[in-house]
Design an enzyme around this catalytic site. Structure first.
Site, PDB file in Angstrom:
ATOM      1  N   CYS A  71       0.839  -1.209   0.000  1.00 50.19           N
ATOM      2  CA  CYS A  71       0.000   0.000   0.000  1.00 50.19           C
ATOM      3  C   CYS A  71       0.868   1.251   0.000  1.00 50.19           C
ATOM      4  CB  CYS A  71      -0.923  -0.025   1.222  1.00 50.19           C
ATOM      5  SG  CYS A  71      -1.861   1.507   1.466  1.00 50.19           S
ATOM      6  N   CYS A  74      -0.190   4.068   2.332  1.00 49.78           N
ATOM      7  CA  CYS A  74       0.187   3.755   3.713  1.00 49.78           C
ATOM      8  C   CYS A  74       1.602   4.249   4.001  1.00 49.78           C
ATOM      9  CB  CYS A  74       0.112   2.255   3.966  1.00 49.78           C
ATOM     10  SG  CYS A  74      -1.533   1.534   3.764  1.00 49.78           S
TER      11      CYS A  74
END
Length: 326
Positions: A71, A74
């Site tokens: 991700c 993230c």
């Protein structure tokens, strides 16, 4: 789930599916918790979620950062979170949970998208947000949980240094910028502030030295880009010579646009910003297309170097607008 069932408060839990007040989350206590070198961030697992989050949140709010290695958002969010939590001086803790390796908690909480950050207080979810947030937004989120963070000392020092520089106390301002850089060598605001003071003393070599060691990414920041532009203008001013001789030439031939253009650059190098802008504006007023709009382009470069909130930038922009749209 209606707002009455929303443990996060209005506006945020609907993004997750939520955890109703009847939801029972059971985890085994125990399991090791690895402490990061900063002392702020821990990687947790399903096994130690009970001790690291549910139980520990009775001591202070715990932020759980649900993420995954694949991700990219993230990875953008984590350093912003870490910085914000560090400013609380221990009033808030941050832990990270890899939902790919440990999907159970996220699944039971109905988290459907990452990055997702859930704040636990006294063993219960208290608030949450999803997606990458700005530093300001995260600071406001944390402040709701734990109150205002400790003042950022370097920020206070930067503000004081800027005030000293504006008042003409350049030596004191330089000392403050140097002190900040000694503690935080990568503080680009302090570095740019010190560079601008060097330029006031016509010490272009010192500014070149400050910029030369910076990375390409650092050079794209607003502060350093502005300093680099100011350095370029100072170098231009060196090449055009003494502004008094140029002023005499303009007085003798007001329509000599090249001499007036050079005078504007020299005046800017002497920190005479209003006069520099006025000479370029005079060229634009009389012949806006001269030399492929060189005067307008140079004026915009002045604005970039001075900063868009500088009083001389604001005044000259008004004059420019009046000329262009009259």
């Amino acid at each position: 789930m209606g707002d009455s069932d929303n443990e996060y408060g209005s506006g945020s839990a609907t993004q997750y599916g939520g955890v109703s007040q009847n939801t029972s989350i059971s985890f085994d206590s125990g399991g090791s918790v690895s402490q990061s070198p900063s002392g702020e961030v821990r990687d947790i697992t399903t096994a130690n979620f009970m001790s690291a989050v549910i139980e520990d949140s009775s001591n202070q709010p715990i932020l759980v950062d649900f993420w995954a290695p694949w991700c990219n958002p993230c990875k953008q969010l984590t350093p912003i979170l870490e910085k914000a939590v560090a400013k609380t001086a221990g009033k808030v803790k941050l832990v990270k949970m890899d939902i790919e390796a440990h999907p159970e908690v996220a699944g039971q909480m109905g988290i459907q998208s990452i990055p997702a950050v859930v704040a636990f207080v006294n063993g219960r979810p208290a608030d949450a947000f999803m997606g990458v947030q700005t530093e300001t937004e995260i600071a406001a989120f944390i402040e709701k949980l734990a109150g205002p963070s400790e003042p950022d000392q370097s920020k206070l020092m930067l503000e004081e240094a800027a005030k000293l520089a504006a008042s003409g106390a350049t030596a004191e301002a330089a000392n403050l910028y140097a002190a900040i850089l000694q503690a935080e060598p990568d503080n680009l605001v302090a570095l740019a502030g010190l560079g601008q003071l060097y330029l006031r003393d016509n010490n272009v070599d010192a500014v070149r030295g400050l910029i030369s060691g910076l990375s390409e990414e650092q050079c794209t920041t607003l502060e350093i880009a502005s300093l680099a532009t100011a350095l370029e203008l100072a170098e231009q001013a060196e090449s055009v010579g003494d502004f008094q001789d140029l002023q005499n030439a303009v007085d003798a031939d007001p329509d000599n646009y090249q001499v007036r253009f050079d005078l504007a650059i020299a005046l800017n190098g002497a920190c005479k910003r209003e006069e520099a802008a006025d000479h370029l504006l005079e060229i634009i007023k009389k012949n806006s297309g001269w030399n492929d709009e060189a005067a307008r382009k140079q004026l915009l470069q002045f604005f970039e170097a001075w900063g868009m909130t500088d009083e001389h930038t604001v005044a000259a922009r008004r004059k420019l607008s009046a000329i262009l749209f009259s």
